[in-house]
Design an enzyme around this catalytic site. Structure first.
Site, PDB file in Angstrom:
ATOM      1  N   HIS A  87       0.988  -1.187  -0.130  1.00 26.39           N
ATOM      2  CA  HIS A  87      -0.078   0.134   0.027  1.00 26.39           C
ATOM      3  C   HIS A  87       0.849   1.252  -0.002  1.00 26.39           C
ATOM      4  CE1 HIS A  87      -3.528  -2.355   0.560  1.00 26.39           C
ATOM      5  NE2 HIS A  87      -2.858  -3.038   1.479  1.00 26.39           N
ATOM      6  N   ARG A 128      -4.879   5.331   8.853  1.00 30.03           N
ATOM      7  CA  ARG A 128      -5.964   6.240   8.133  1.00 30.03           C
ATOM      8  C   ARG A 128      -7.486   5.612   8.945  1.00 30.03           C
ATOM      9  NH1 ARG A 128      -5.204   5.978   1.966  1.00 30.03           N
ATOM     10  NH2 ARG A 128      -6.611   7.658   1.947  1.00 30.03           N
TER      11      ARG A 128
HETATM   12  C1  DQA Z   1      -4.179   2.058  -0.900  1.00 30.31           C
HETATM   13  C2  DQA Z   1      -5.035   2.129   0.302  1.00 30.31           C
HETATM   14  C3  DQA Z   1      -6.456   1.704   0.174  1.00 30.31           C
HETATM   15  O1  DQA Z   1      -7.061   1.928   1.476  1.00 30.31           O
HETATM   16  C4  DQA Z   1      -7.053   2.492  -0.939  1.00 30.31           C
HETATM   17  O2  DQA Z   1      -8.335   2.225  -1.198  1.00 30.31           O
HETATM   18  C5  DQA Z   1      -6.543   2.657  -2.118  1.00 30.31           C
HETATM   19  C6  DQA Z   1      -4.802   2.814  -2.082  1.00 30.31           C
HETATM   20  C7  DQA Z   1      -2.640   2.456  -0.882  1.00 30.31           C
HETATM   21  O3  DQA Z   1      -2.091   2.098  -1.960  1.00 30.31           O
HETATM   22  O4  DQA Z   1      -2.536   2.978  -0.039  1.00 30.31           O
HETATM   23  O5  DQA Z   1      -7.076   2.983  -3.187  1.00 30.31           O
HETATM   24  O6  DQA Z   1      -4.221   0.580  -1.128  1.00 30.31           O
END
Ligand code: DQA
Length: 150
Positions: free
Chosen positions: A101, A108
Site C-alpha cells: 500500500h 488512516r
Molecule cells: C491503498 C489504500 C487503500 O485503502 C485505498 O483504497 C487505495 C490505495 C494504498 O495504496 O495506500 O486505493 O491501497
C-alpha cells in the site's frame, strides 16, 4: 542468471496515480515508476503489470497467471478491505505474494484497518510510497528460489 517473472497487480483507482489525492499518493505516475524498476532489475526480472477497476477481472487475471508467473506483488486498493474473492484466488494459485500500500493504511480510517489478504501474503509494505514496490521486488526475489506450491 535465472530469469524470474513477477506480476504487479493494481486494483481500482490506482490508474489515477499521479493525479489522484496527491497529498496521499504522490505525483508520480505508476508507468514512470515501473519503467525505473524495469531498468533497475533489467534482465534478471520480467515485470508484468496489470491494473483493473473490476474485481472479477482481477480474479480472472490472477487465475490466468497461475502457471506462468513466479510471484505476485499486489496493491488491491479498496478491494483490500472488502474482497474475500480476491483472498480466495490468491490462496488458490499458491504463488508467493507481497501486499503493498502506498499510504500507511494503519494510520488512516477504521475501514482501512482490515486487509482480507494480509495473512495470505508473505509480507505487507504500507506507507513507503512507491518505494514500497521496490522493497517488495527485492523481498520476492529472495523468496522465489525457496518457494514450493505445497
Ligand atoms: C491503498 C489504500 C487503500 O485503502 C485505498 O483504497 C487505495 C490505495 C494504498 O495504496 O495506500 O486505493 O491501497
Amino acid at each position: 542468471m535465472m530469469l524470474y517473472r513477477i506480476s504487479i497487480i493494481h486494483g481500482p483507482n490506482l490508474n489515477l496515480l499521479g493525479n489522484r489525492e496527491k497529498s496521499i499518493y504522490g505525483t508520480e505516475s505508476f508507468e514512470s515508476f515501473l519503467n525505473k524498476m524495469k531498468s533497475k532489475y533489467g534482465a534478471q526480472l520480467q515485470i508484468d503489470f496489470y491494473q483493473s477497476n473490476h474485481e472479477g477481472d482481477l480474479i480472472d487475471y490472477i487465475q490466468s497467471i497461475q502457471h506462468t508467473m513466479d510471484g505476485i506483488i499486489i496493491n488491491p486498493a479498496a478491494y483490500t478491505h472488502t474482497s474475500i474473492a480476491l483472498r480466495d484466488v490468491l490462496l488458490a494459485v499458491k504463488l508467493p505474494c507481497i501486499e503493498v500500500h502506498i499510504s500507511d493504511i494503519s494510520s488512516r480510517e477504521n475501514f482501512r484497518q482490515i486487509s482480507f489478504i494480509k495473512d495470505c501474503c508473505i509480507s505487507t509494505l504500507s506507507g513507503l510510497g512507491l518505494e514500497g514496490y521496490d522493497h517488495a521486488i527485492q523481498r520476492i526475489l529472495e523468496i522465489i528460489p525457496h518457494w514450493t506450491k505445497d
